[in-house]
Design a protein around this motif. Structure first.
Motif, PDB file in Angstrom:
ATOM      1  N   GLN A 153       0.914  -1.189   0.027  1.00  0.00           N
ATOM      2  CA  GLN A 153       0.039  -0.012   0.074  1.00  0.00           C
ATOM      3  C   GLN A 153       0.933   1.253   0.092  1.00  0.00           C
ATOM      4  O   GLN A 153       0.250   2.210  -0.174  1.00  0.00           O
ATOM      5  CB  GLN A 153      -0.939  -0.070   1.246  1.00  0.00           C
ATOM      6  N   GLY A 154       2.148   0.990   0.330  1.00  0.00           N
ATOM      7  CA  GLY A 154       2.855   2.251   0.318  1.00  0.00           C
ATOM      8  C   GLY A 154       2.756   2.949   1.816  1.00  0.00           C
ATOM      9  O   GLY A 154       2.743   2.461   2.803  1.00  0.00           O
ATOM     10  N   ILE A 155       2.978   4.527   1.626  1.00  0.00           N
ATOM     11  CA  ILE A 155       3.054   5.352   2.854  1.00  0.00           C
ATOM     12  C   ILE A 155       1.725   5.338   3.321  1.00  0.00           C
ATOM     13  O   ILE A 155       0.701   5.820   2.745  1.00  0.00           O
ATOM     14  CB  ILE A 155       3.545   6.683   2.631  1.00  0.00           C
ATOM     15  N   ASP A 156       1.271   5.165   4.604  1.00  0.00           N
ATOM     16  CA  ASP A 156      -0.078   4.972   5.514  1.00  0.00           C
ATOM     17  C   ASP A 156       0.345   5.689   7.041  1.00  0.00           C
ATOM     18  O   ASP A 156       1.188   4.935   7.517  1.00  0.00           O
ATOM     19  CB  ASP A 156      -0.414   3.858   5.280  1.00  0.00           C
ATOM     20  N   LEU A 157      -0.292   6.711   7.109  1.00  0.00           N
ATOM     21  CA  LEU A 157      -0.272   7.291   8.490  1.00  0.00           C
ATOM     22  C   LEU A 157      -1.230   6.588   9.432  1.00  0.00           C
ATOM     23  O   LEU A 157      -1.611   7.280  10.539  1.00  0.00           O
ATOM     24  CB  LEU A 157      -0.125   8.881   8.528  1.00  0.00           C
ATOM     25  N   ASP A 158      -2.050   5.850   8.997  1.00  0.00           N
ATOM     26  CA  ASP A 158      -2.988   5.323   9.868  1.00  0.00           C
ATOM     27  C   ASP A 158      -2.454   4.924  11.309  1.00  0.00           C
ATOM     28  O   ASP A 158      -3.303   4.924  12.328  1.00  0.00           O
ATOM     29  CB  ASP A 158      -3.395   3.972   9.267  1.00  0.00           C
ATOM     30  N   ALA A 159      -1.166   4.267  11.427  1.00  0.00           N
ATOM     31  CA  ALA A 159      -0.979   4.102  12.987  1.00  0.00           C
ATOM     32  C   ALA A 159      -0.740   5.320  13.927  1.00  0.00           C
ATOM     33  O   ALA A 159      -1.130   5.191  14.892  1.00  0.00           O
ATOM     34  CB  ALA A 159       0.675   3.365  12.691  1.00  0.00           C
ATOM     35  N   TYR A 160      -0.434   6.416  13.268  1.00  0.00           N
ATOM     36  CA  TYR A 160      -0.442   7.668  13.982  1.00  0.00           C
ATOM     37  C   TYR A 160      -1.890   8.074  14.319  1.00  0.00           C
ATOM     38  O   TYR A 160      -2.027   8.644  15.412  1.00  0.00           O
ATOM     39  CB  TYR A 160       0.394   8.640  13.348  1.00  0.00           C
ATOM     40  N   THR A 161      -2.643   8.120  13.245  1.00  0.00           N
ATOM     41  CA  THR A 161      -4.040   8.489  13.738  1.00  0.00           C
ATOM     42  C   THR A 161      -4.955   7.577  14.484  1.00  0.00           C
ATOM     43  O   THR A 161      -6.039   8.232  14.908  1.00  0.00           O
ATOM     44  CB  THR A 161      -4.776   8.578  12.174  1.00  0.00           C
ATOM     45  N   ARG A 162      -4.478   6.481  14.600  1.00  0.00           N
ATOM     46  CA  ARG A 162      -5.168   5.624  15.379  1.00  0.00           C
ATOM     47  C   ARG A 162      -4.727   5.733  17.013  1.00  0.00           C
ATOM     48  O   ARG A 162      -5.218   5.205  17.820  1.00  0.00           O
ATOM     49  CB  ARG A 162      -5.242   4.091  15.308  1.00  0.00           C
ATOM     50  N   ILE A 163      -3.885   6.336  17.373  1.00  0.00           N
ATOM     51  CA  ILE A 163      -3.265   6.450  18.718  1.00  0.00           C
ATOM     52  C   ILE A 163      -4.351   6.852  19.563  1.00  0.00           C
ATOM     53  O   ILE A 163      -4.482   6.396  20.766  1.00  0.00           O
ATOM     54  CB  ILE A 163      -1.974   7.321  18.712  1.00  0.00           C
ATOM     55  N   PHE A 164      -4.917   8.157  19.553  1.00  0.00           N
ATOM     56  CA  PHE A 164      -5.599   8.831  20.400  1.00  0.00           C
ATOM     57  C   PHE A 164      -7.043   8.185  20.548  1.00  0.00           C
ATOM     58  O   PHE A 164      -7.671   8.375  21.442  1.00  0.00           O
ATOM     59  CB  PHE A 164      -5.840  10.256  19.987  1.00  0.00           C
ATOM     60  N   SER A 165      -7.433   7.376  19.452  1.00  0.00           N
ATOM     61  CA  SER A 165      -8.629   6.615  19.727  1.00  0.00           C
ATOM     62  C   SER A 165      -8.488   5.263  20.427  1.00  0.00           C
ATOM     63  O   SER A 165      -9.696   4.331  20.424  1.00  0.00           O
ATOM     64  CB  SER A 165      -9.375   6.586  18.211  1.00  0.00           C
ATOM     65  N   THR A 166      -7.454   4.737  20.440  1.00  0.00           N
ATOM     66  CA  THR A 166      -7.061   3.331  20.752  1.00  0.00           C
ATOM     67  C   THR A 166      -7.554   3.210  22.438  1.00  0.00           C
ATOM     68  O   THR A 166      -7.138   4.135  23.258  1.00  0.00           O
ATOM     69  CB  THR A 166      -5.644   3.028  20.753  1.00  0.00           C
ATOM     70  N   GLY A 167      -8.172   2.151  22.800  1.00  0.00           N
ATOM     71  CA  GLY A 167      -8.551   2.173  24.200  1.00  0.00           C
ATOM     72  C   GLY A 167      -7.331   2.069  25.101  1.00  0.00           C
ATOM     73  O   GLY A 167      -6.546   1.277  24.952  1.00  0.00           O
ATOM     74  N   GLY A 168      -7.632   2.678  26.146  1.00  0.00           N
ATOM     75  CA  GLY A 168      -6.339   2.732  27.307  1.00  0.00           C
ATOM     76  C   GLY A 168      -5.301   3.898  26.879  1.00  0.00           C
ATOM     77  O   GLY A 168      -4.480   4.043  28.078  1.00  0.00           O
ATOM     78  N   PHE A 169      -5.131   4.544  25.876  1.00  0.00           N
ATOM     79  CA  PHE A 169      -4.238   5.224  25.640  1.00  0.00           C
ATOM     80  C   PHE A 169      -4.171   6.591  26.639  1.00  0.00           C
ATOM     81  O   PHE A 169      -3.415   6.817  27.282  1.00  0.00           O
ATOM     82  CB  PHE A 169      -4.162   5.762  24.398  1.00  0.00           C
ATOM     83  N   THR A 170      -5.420   7.100  26.494  1.00  0.00           N
ATOM     84  CA  THR A 170      -5.645   8.366  27.668  1.00  0.00           C
ATOM     85  C   THR A 170      -5.696   8.092  28.812  1.00  0.00           C
ATOM     86  O   THR A 170      -4.842   8.824  29.703  1.00  0.00           O
ATOM     87  CB  THR A 170      -6.930   8.889  27.295  1.00  0.00           C
ATOM     88  N   SER A 171      -6.036   7.034  29.346  1.00  0.00           N
ATOM     89  CA  SER A 171      -6.087   6.658  30.901  1.00  0.00           C
ATOM     90  C   SER A 171      -4.663   6.399  31.249  1.00  0.00           C
ATOM     91  O   SER A 171      -4.255   6.864  32.447  1.00  0.00           O
ATOM     92  CB  SER A 171      -7.110   5.670  30.915  1.00  0.00           C
ATOM     93  N   SER A 172      -3.965   5.598  30.624  1.00  0.00           N
ATOM     94  CA  SER A 172      -2.386   5.317  30.867  1.00  0.00           C
ATOM     95  C   SER A 172      -1.633   6.281  30.997  1.00  0.00           C
ATOM     96  O   SER A 172      -0.812   6.461  31.700  1.00  0.00           O
ATOM     97  CB  SER A 172      -2.061   3.959  29.907  1.00  0.00           C
ATOM     98  N   LEU A 173      -1.878   7.217  29.958  1.00  0.00           N
ATOM     99  CA  LEU A 173      -0.973   8.506  29.948  1.00  0.00           C
ATOM    100  C   LEU A 173      -1.121   9.228  31.079  1.00  0.00           C
ATOM    101  O   LEU A 173      -0.367   9.814  31.579  1.00  0.00           O
ATOM    102  CB  LEU A 173      -1.029   9.433  28.439  1.00  0.00           C
ATOM    103  N   LEU A 174      -2.438   9.671  31.324  1.00  0.00           N
ATOM    104  CA  LEU A 174      -2.875  10.631  32.311  1.00  0.00           C
ATOM    105  C   LEU A 174      -2.221   9.888  33.644  1.00  0.00           C
ATOM    106  O   LEU A 174      -1.811  10.811  34.383  1.00  0.00           O
ATOM    107  CB  LEU A 174      -4.292  10.687  32.396  1.00  0.00           C
ATOM    108  N   LEU A 175      -2.450   8.653  33.751  1.00  0.00           N
ATOM    109  CA  LEU A 175      -2.045   7.821  35.170  1.00  0.00           C
ATOM    110  C   LEU A 175      -0.258   8.079  35.196  1.00  0.00           C
ATOM    111  O   LEU A 175       0.047   8.421  36.285  1.00  0.00           O
ATOM    112  CB  LEU A 175      -2.234   6.247  35.096  1.00  0.00           C
ATOM    113  N   SER A 176       0.345   8.025  34.151  1.00  0.00           N
ATOM    114  CA  SER A 176       1.788   8.228  34.267  1.00  0.00           C
ATOM    115  C   SER A 176       2.082   9.446  34.361  1.00  0.00           C
ATOM    116  O   SER A 176       3.020   9.843  35.237  1.00  0.00           O
ATOM    117  CB  SER A 176       2.462   7.744  32.975  1.00  0.00           C
TER     118      SER A 176
END
Length: 270
Positions: A36-59
């Motif tokens: 598929q070539g270059i795809d920024l989907d991995a970065y766009t999905r960061i903030f919507s992934t479950g646990g990201f916000t809660s774990s970052l805020l906890l740290s």
């Protein structure tokens, strides 16, 4: 002189390659999708992934509590050591350096043993509730206590370097002669001259807490570093993207700290 300059640039170039090549490989891995070539989907999905916000805020919460507690303990101790007991400095330095030689596995094994021993022997005492409270998953204060110990070597070095560049005794005596008490002398006379050391100690502690994995994982908690590892099995690109993002944020904090320290020195000279 030209040879020395060339040698310096050569060393800097090799150091830059040593750090930038793995980082570049990580970025390529996160954006290169086979077929598929270059795809920024991995970065766009960061903030919507479950646990990201809660774990970052906890740290971040753990980091803020750790910074506050370790500075509250170390700053008065270091100032008192420099004013009243300079001969004890080698012993304090050895004690503060012990976390560097104690393996994290052994350290967390000791913490786990104490946490298991407490409820069994203190179940009928008020301390039982304390053991339960410090293991609250919403804010595991036991991790703060562990991180304070792990941060001691870095905080000690940063504060020691700052105190060596300041005539603490003269500052305290001048404040005391103006009628200030010991706490007031420390806050108004000493701390403003240790701003750079305090910032360095705070940044090193923040970096330690954001990147620490072993203690939190073995004690069963999920701050940011543990969350990254947990999602790495099923979402490898996403976990590497989060790691790259966290590394870039750390660099931004470092550059901000360096710039703030430079402005502070310029202002004080002016």
């Amino acid at each position: 002189m030209a040879r020395l300059t060339l040698w310096r640039w050569g060393v800097f170039g090799l150091a830059g390659l040593y750090f930038l090549v793995p980082l570049a490989a990580s970025v390529v891995f996160t954006v290169d999708v086979p077929g598929q070539g270059i795809d920024l989907d991995a970065y766009t999905r960061i903030f919507s992934t479950g646990g990201f916000t809660s774990s970052l805020l906890l740290s971040l919460e753990l980091a803020a509590a750790t910074i506050a507690l370790v500075l509250l303990l170390m700053v008065p101790a270091m100032v008192a050591l420099r004013l009243g007991a300079p001969r004890l400095r080698p012993m304090v330095e050895v004690v503060c350096s012990l976390p560097l030689v104690v393996p994290p596995i052994a350290f967390v094994a000791g913490i786990g043993t104490v946490l298991k021993w407490g409820p069994e022997h203190l179940s009928r005492t008020p301390l039982f509730q304390t053991f339960v409270a410090i293991q609250n998953p919403d804010f595991p204060f036991v991790l703060v206590l562990a991180y304070v110990v792990m941060a001691l070597p870095f905080v000690y070095r940063a504060l020691d370097a700052g105190l060596r560049s300041v005539d603490v005794r003269t500052l305290v005596e001048a404040a005391r002669s103006c009628g200030a008490g010991w706490p007031q002398a420390l806050v108004r006379a000493v701390l403003p001259n240790l701003r750079g050391a305090l910032l360095n100690a705070s940044f090193l502690t923040l970096a330690l807490v954001l990147g620490e994995f072993t203690v939190a994982q073995l004690l069963g908690f999920q701050p940011f570093a543990v969350w990254i590892v947990n999602i790495s099995g099923s979402q490898a690109q996403l976990s590497v993207a989060v790691s790259v993002l966290s590394l870039l944020v750390t660099w931004v904090l470092l550059l901000t700290l360096a710039g703030f320290g430079g402005r502070t020195r310029t202002t004080s000279r002016g």
